[in-house]
Design a protein around this motif. Sequence first.
Motif, PDB file in Angstrom:
ATOM      1  N   CYS A 299      -5.646   5.512 -17.220  1.00  0.00           N
ATOM      2  CA  CYS A 299      -6.614   4.432 -17.012  1.00  0.00           C
ATOM      3  C   CYS A 299      -6.550   3.967 -15.561  1.00  0.00           C
ATOM      4  O   CYS A 299      -5.464   3.707 -15.041  1.00  0.00           O
ATOM      5  CB  CYS A 299      -6.308   3.259 -17.922  1.00  0.00           C
ATOM      6  SG  CYS A 299      -6.339   3.725 -19.643  1.00  0.00           S
ATOM      7  N   LYS A 300      -7.744   3.848 -14.952  1.00  0.00           N
ATOM      8  CA  LYS A 300      -7.773   3.467 -13.539  1.00  0.00           C
ATOM      9  C   LYS A 300      -8.174   2.008 -13.346  1.00  0.00           C
ATOM     10  O   LYS A 300      -8.116   1.494 -12.237  1.00  0.00           O
ATOM     11  CB  LYS A 300      -8.747   4.380 -12.793  1.00  0.00           C
ATOM     12  CG  LYS A 300      -8.240   5.826 -12.764  1.00  0.00           C
ATOM     13  CD  LYS A 300      -9.191   6.741 -12.057  1.00  0.00           C
ATOM     14  CE  LYS A 300     -10.482   6.835 -12.771  1.00  0.00           C
ATOM     15  NZ  LYS A 300     -11.108   8.134 -12.854  1.00  0.00           N
ATOM     16  N   SER A 301      -8.642   1.373 -14.417  1.00  0.00           N
ATOM     17  CA  SER A 301      -9.084  -0.021 -14.258  1.00  0.00           C
ATOM     18  C   SER A 301      -8.994  -0.753 -15.589  1.00  0.00           C
ATOM     19  O   SER A 301      -8.777  -0.125 -16.630  1.00  0.00           O
ATOM     20  CB  SER A 301     -10.530  -0.047 -13.776  1.00  0.00           C
ATOM     21  OG  SER A 301     -11.334   0.554 -14.756  1.00  0.00           O
ATOM     22  N   ILE A 302      -9.197  -2.058 -15.531  1.00  0.00           N
ATOM     23  CA  ILE A 302      -9.160  -2.862 -16.765  1.00  0.00           C
ATOM     24  C   ILE A 302     -10.232  -2.372 -17.726  1.00  0.00           C
ATOM     25  O   ILE A 302     -10.013  -2.264 -18.927  1.00  0.00           O
ATOM     26  CB  ILE A 302      -9.413  -4.345 -16.436  1.00  0.00           C
ATOM     27  CG1 ILE A 302      -8.308  -4.867 -15.521  1.00  0.00           C
ATOM     28  CG2 ILE A 302      -9.500  -5.182 -17.678  1.00  0.00           C
ATOM     29  CD1 ILE A 302      -8.489  -6.288 -15.093  1.00  0.00           C
ATOM     30  N   LYS A 303     -11.399  -2.035 -17.129  1.00  0.00           N
ATOM     31  CA  LYS A 303     -12.512  -1.606 -17.971  1.00  0.00           C
ATOM     32  C   LYS A 303     -12.123  -0.354 -18.771  1.00  0.00           C
ATOM     33  O   LYS A 303     -12.413  -0.254 -19.968  1.00  0.00           O
ATOM     34  CB  LYS A 303     -13.717  -1.304 -17.073  1.00  0.00           C
ATOM     35  CG  LYS A 303     -14.993  -1.691 -17.699  1.00  0.00           C
ATOM     36  CD  LYS A 303     -16.109  -1.732 -16.698  1.00  0.00           C
ATOM     37  CE  LYS A 303     -17.381  -1.405 -17.413  1.00  0.00           C
ATOM     38  NZ  LYS A 303     -17.991  -0.175 -17.054  1.00  0.00           N
ATOM     39  N   GLU A 304     -11.472   0.568 -18.090  1.00  0.00           N
ATOM     40  CA  GLU A 304     -11.112   1.819 -18.769  1.00  0.00           C
ATOM     41  C   GLU A 304     -10.097   1.580 -19.880  1.00  0.00           C
ATOM     42  O   GLU A 304     -10.210   2.148 -20.960  1.00  0.00           O
ATOM     43  CB  GLU A 304     -10.535   2.810 -17.749  1.00  0.00           C
ATOM     44  CG  GLU A 304     -11.621   3.486 -16.951  1.00  0.00           C
ATOM     45  CD  GLU A 304     -11.089   4.605 -16.077  1.00  0.00           C
ATOM     46  OE1 GLU A 304     -11.819   4.983 -15.162  1.00  0.00           O
ATOM     47  OE2 GLU A 304      -9.970   5.088 -16.296  1.00  0.00           O
TER      48      GLU A 304
ATOM     49  N   SER B  71       0.808  -1.222   0.000  1.00  0.00           N
ATOM     50  CA  SER B  71       0.000   0.000   0.000  1.00  0.00           C
ATOM     51  C   SER B  71       0.844   1.276   0.000  1.00  0.00           C
ATOM     52  O   SER B  71       0.300   2.359  -0.146  1.00  0.00           O
ATOM     53  CB  SER B  71      -0.949  -0.012   1.199  1.00  0.00           C
ATOM     54  OG  SER B  71      -0.164  -0.131   2.360  1.00  0.00           O
ATOM     55  N   ASP B  72       2.164   1.163   0.154  1.00  0.00           N
ATOM     56  CA  ASP B  72       2.956   2.395   0.098  1.00  0.00           C
ATOM     57  C   ASP B  72       3.341   2.749  -1.344  1.00  0.00           C
ATOM     58  O   ASP B  72       4.087   3.686  -1.577  1.00  0.00           O
ATOM     59  CB  ASP B  72       4.228   2.264   0.962  1.00  0.00           C
ATOM     60  CG  ASP B  72       5.106   1.107   0.516  1.00  0.00           C
ATOM     61  OD1 ASP B  72       4.659   0.350  -0.385  1.00  0.00           O
ATOM     62  OD2 ASP B  72       6.215   0.958   1.059  1.00  0.00           O
ATOM     63  N   ARG B  73       2.816   2.001  -2.296  1.00  0.00           N
ATOM     64  CA  ARG B  73       3.137   2.291  -3.701  1.00  0.00           C
ATOM     65  C   ARG B  73       1.975   2.989  -4.385  1.00  0.00           C
ATOM     66  O   ARG B  73       0.817   2.660  -4.127  1.00  0.00           O
ATOM     67  CB  ARG B  73       3.418   0.991  -4.454  1.00  0.00           C
ATOM     68  CG  ARG B  73       4.619   0.307  -3.918  1.00  0.00           C
ATOM     69  CD  ARG B  73       4.973  -0.874  -4.748  1.00  0.00           C
ATOM     70  NE  ARG B  73       6.120  -1.548  -4.148  1.00  0.00           N
ATOM     71  CZ  ARG B  73       6.783  -2.518  -4.732  1.00  0.00           C
ATOM     72  NH1 ARG B  73       6.427  -2.922  -5.921  1.00  0.00           N
ATOM     73  NH2 ARG B  73       7.799  -3.084  -4.141  1.00  0.00           N
ATOM     74  N   GLN B  74       2.347   3.930  -5.233  1.00  0.00           N
ATOM     75  CA  GLN B  74       1.324   4.606  -6.021  1.00  0.00           C
ATOM     76  C   GLN B  74       1.619   4.360  -7.486  1.00  0.00           C
ATOM     77  O   GLN B  74       2.784   4.385  -7.901  1.00  0.00           O
ATOM     78  CB  GLN B  74       1.383   6.111  -5.771  1.00  0.00           C
ATOM     79  CG  GLN B  74       0.585   6.549  -4.568  1.00  0.00           C
ATOM     80  CD  GLN B  74       0.574   8.049  -4.453  1.00  0.00           C
ATOM     81  OE1 GLN B  74       1.547   8.710  -4.778  1.00  0.00           O
ATOM     82  NE2 GLN B  74      -0.526   8.585  -3.969  1.00  0.00           N
ATOM     83  N   TYR B  75       0.557   4.142  -8.267  1.00  0.00           N
ATOM     84  CA  TYR B  75       0.758   3.841  -9.692  1.00  0.00           C
ATOM     85  C   TYR B  75      -0.021   4.819 -10.560  1.00  0.00           C
ATOM     86  O   TYR B  75      -1.096   5.307 -10.170  1.00  0.00           O
ATOM     87  CB  TYR B  75       0.256   2.439 -10.023  1.00  0.00           C
ATOM     88  CG  TYR B  75       1.111   1.330  -9.467  1.00  0.00           C
ATOM     89  CD1 TYR B  75       2.125   0.767 -10.237  1.00  0.00           C
ATOM     90  CD2 TYR B  75       0.905   0.839  -8.179  1.00  0.00           C
ATOM     91  CE1 TYR B  75       2.903  -0.262  -9.731  1.00  0.00           C
ATOM     92  CE2 TYR B  75       1.683  -0.184  -7.670  1.00  0.00           C
ATOM     93  CZ  TYR B  75       2.682  -0.731  -8.458  1.00  0.00           C
ATOM     94  OH  TYR B  75       3.452  -1.744  -7.961  1.00  0.00           O
ATOM     95  N   LEU B  76       0.525   5.065 -11.732  1.00  0.00           N
ATOM     96  CA  LEU B  76      -0.203   5.840 -12.738  1.00  0.00           C
ATOM     97  C   LEU B  76      -0.063   5.068 -14.046  1.00  0.00           C
ATOM     98  O   LEU B  76       1.049   4.799 -14.498  1.00  0.00           O
ATOM     99  CB  LEU B  76       0.416   7.232 -12.872  1.00  0.00           C
ATOM    100  CG  LEU B  76      -0.268   8.161 -13.869  1.00  0.00           C
ATOM    101  CD1 LEU B  76      -1.635   8.579 -13.347  1.00  0.00           C
ATOM    102  CD2 LEU B  76       0.556   9.402 -14.120  1.00  0.00           C
ATOM    103  N   VAL B  77      -1.208   4.675 -14.620  1.00  0.00           N
ATOM    104  CA  VAL B  77      -1.177   3.889 -15.852  1.00  0.00           C
ATOM    105  C   VAL B  77      -1.750   4.730 -16.989  1.00  0.00           C
ATOM    106  O   VAL B  77      -2.826   5.311 -16.855  1.00  0.00           O
ATOM    107  CB  VAL B  77      -2.002   2.590 -15.698  1.00  0.00           C
ATOM    108  CG1 VAL B  77      -1.924   1.751 -16.966  1.00  0.00           C
ATOM    109  CG2 VAL B  77      -1.522   1.794 -14.509  1.00  0.00           C
TER     110      VAL B  77
END
Length: 736
Positions: free
Chosen positions: A188-193, A136-142
């Motif tokens: 994109c925040k999810s697979i759907k997006e 949880s200490d990781r942040q991601y941007l896809v």
Amino acid sequence: MSKNKSSESVKVVVRCRPLNRREESNGPAGSIVKMDIRLGQVILRNPRATASEPQKTFTFDAVYDANSKQRDLYDESVRPLIDSVLAGFNGTIFAYGQTGTGKTYTMMGAWMDPEKRGVIPNAFDHIFTHISRAQSDRQYLVRASYLEIYLEEVRDLLDPNHGNARALELRENPDSGVYVSDLTSCVCKSIKEIEEVMNVGNQARAVGATDMNEHSSRSHALFLITVECSQPGPDGRKHIRVGRLNLVDLAGSERQAKTGVQGERLKEAAKINLSLSALGNVISALADGRSSHVPYRDSKLTRLLQDSLGGNAKTVMVATLGPSPQHYDETLTTLRYANRAKNIQNQPRVNEDPKDALLREFQMEIARLRAQLHHRKWRSKQKKEQVDGEDWEGDGDEETDGEEEKAVEEYVKLEEQRLEREKQDIREDQFMLADEKQRLLGEKERMMGDLRKEQEATEQLTAKYKAMESKLLVGGKNIMDHTNEQQKMLEMKRHEIAEQSSSEREIQQQMLVQDEETVELRETFTSLQQEVEAKTKKLKKYLKLYAKLQCIKAEIQDVNDEHVRSRQELEQTQNELTRELKFKYLIIENFIPPEEKNKIMSRLNFDTEEDQWKFQPLVPAESKSLQMKKRPASAVGYKRPISQYARVAIAMGPHSRYRAENIMFLELDMTPPNTASLDRSTDSEPNQSPSLDGSPTKEGGVRKSRSWCQTPKSITSSSSNVSLAACHTATPMTAQ
Ligand code: ADP
Ligand code: MG
């Protein structure tokens, strides 16, 4: 900046699709491709060869036959690459092969069927599952982008007016390598997006397919995913790693000669295939290792794949084959390229804290918004506590966002109530003057308005902050429904099995090589029998070597044939182009004046970035306005400059003073002379000149047919108005 600077070779896997119905109905010839999955070998049979001719064998990192599952290929050959991308490496997967051999099937597959989902949808799953399980200490941007290369032009498939959009340009940056400028990139925040992004792009491609013949098979599609991950390092600071993934579905690699096109179509085909032949040349140059020049700049595709081939990336090439005897030549060519690509060495490294990381910008913006919001809330809270008469100092930081918001809401409510109460008091006050009452009520109204505005601004800021924050994915948050432990275990087991089978294959391949090399030869013989045995062994070894030699000879012959073929094709294209060039020269020599040609030549210069000739502007942009010639004052309102004299003539109309000046447009009056009046004039005044005073009875021998000056359209300049008016009044006086 760089870690793990070791080099590694491009991983090449081969996949053969099953025979389709048409091929099956063509006869019992069957498949020409045999695969040894255990050894990672492809054995190709030449349908035209004699029985004695040896079959061709190629060895790869892995091979997948007609029965292979999409999932097998993903787990064994693609999963480790995606894991590397998630760890901050650049990664590329590209499918290469003849049209109709399953490139799109391998990359995309059938979306709806979980069994048939290709590399791209499986990679989406993989990336977002990984994020949902991260600490949880990781942040991601896809982020995702989608582009295609059609007719050597890079087009953005996510651009809403894709059809009319201009071609994008390629640029180079020392940090991130070659990139496409102005390319749309969607967070994109999810697979759907991300699936949505993919669908939008595919639809843009599909439109092209109906508009243009064979479009889809002639354009290269690149789906780009950037995963940025921020995590605290040992120094306590947050470090960002950026992994870039290129998923490439290439156009078919059939040769021009096969398509049987001529003339204009041949040139078009040459251009379409340019990317592929350039890719072939790049692979050859890199695999050769001796060429100092790698022709990346020969095509857009090779420039975009520059990092993936011989640069900072881990690369997997999936070469796709068809099993049909009809396409033996293409299959062999594909296998040769794939075989050469194995020798390409890349230098992948982790992209740590690059300057252009978007995640850093997002984090800073979020921190700024958060500070602003915090300040506003703190101010409101402070006021509330002043209203309540409490001491506000000391307990500020420990409150959560929710408590803060509640405190602000309460404060706003209390303030509203207080203002309402005060307004009521003012209204009920009987000793106050009406004017004073009005003023005070107005003031309270204004205060209430301010309060509401403040509240709205805070709400807007909160919304912006939340929207920004939601774009960042935090590790460990449940963004997927099916992330249970069992599934995780299953995936780990699958991963282990895949790793085991690939290491087993490696060992088998090594054993095979050793087997050939270490045939023991004993020099001492105790009996004749032993001697015979040893010599037979030796003979066997030589026979093996002889077979190998034959194979290599055949190989050399094939390569020569192929070179001859491609040289013939190039010569044909060259002839076409030379003819075209001669034609253009003929036109230039005969129809374009030399000075015009020189002018054009001096303005042309070659743009190496875009690889084409460009016109330099006639006037440099900045000095354009200075150098623009002003319209001469004498031409205002006229088509061309005009003399003062002629202007006066227009103003004067048919005045006799100007009549004789206009000699160009005078016509002789051919009416017969009037003898009676002639007689009279000779009698009275023989020297008097006729027709100068303009009287109607004394019409001259010439008459004005028409004025050569155009009537002014509208004279806008005030100065010319004045001068004309002045002339109008002045001229009659001078004429008299
Ligand atoms: P390409 O993109 O190379 O031109 P496609 O991926 O469109 O070729 O494949 C052509 C046809 O072959 C499609 O109908 C596809 O479903 C089928 N196909 C390709 N590979 C396989 C495979 N491994 N298993 C089953 N069908 C396949
Ligand atoms: Mg395709």
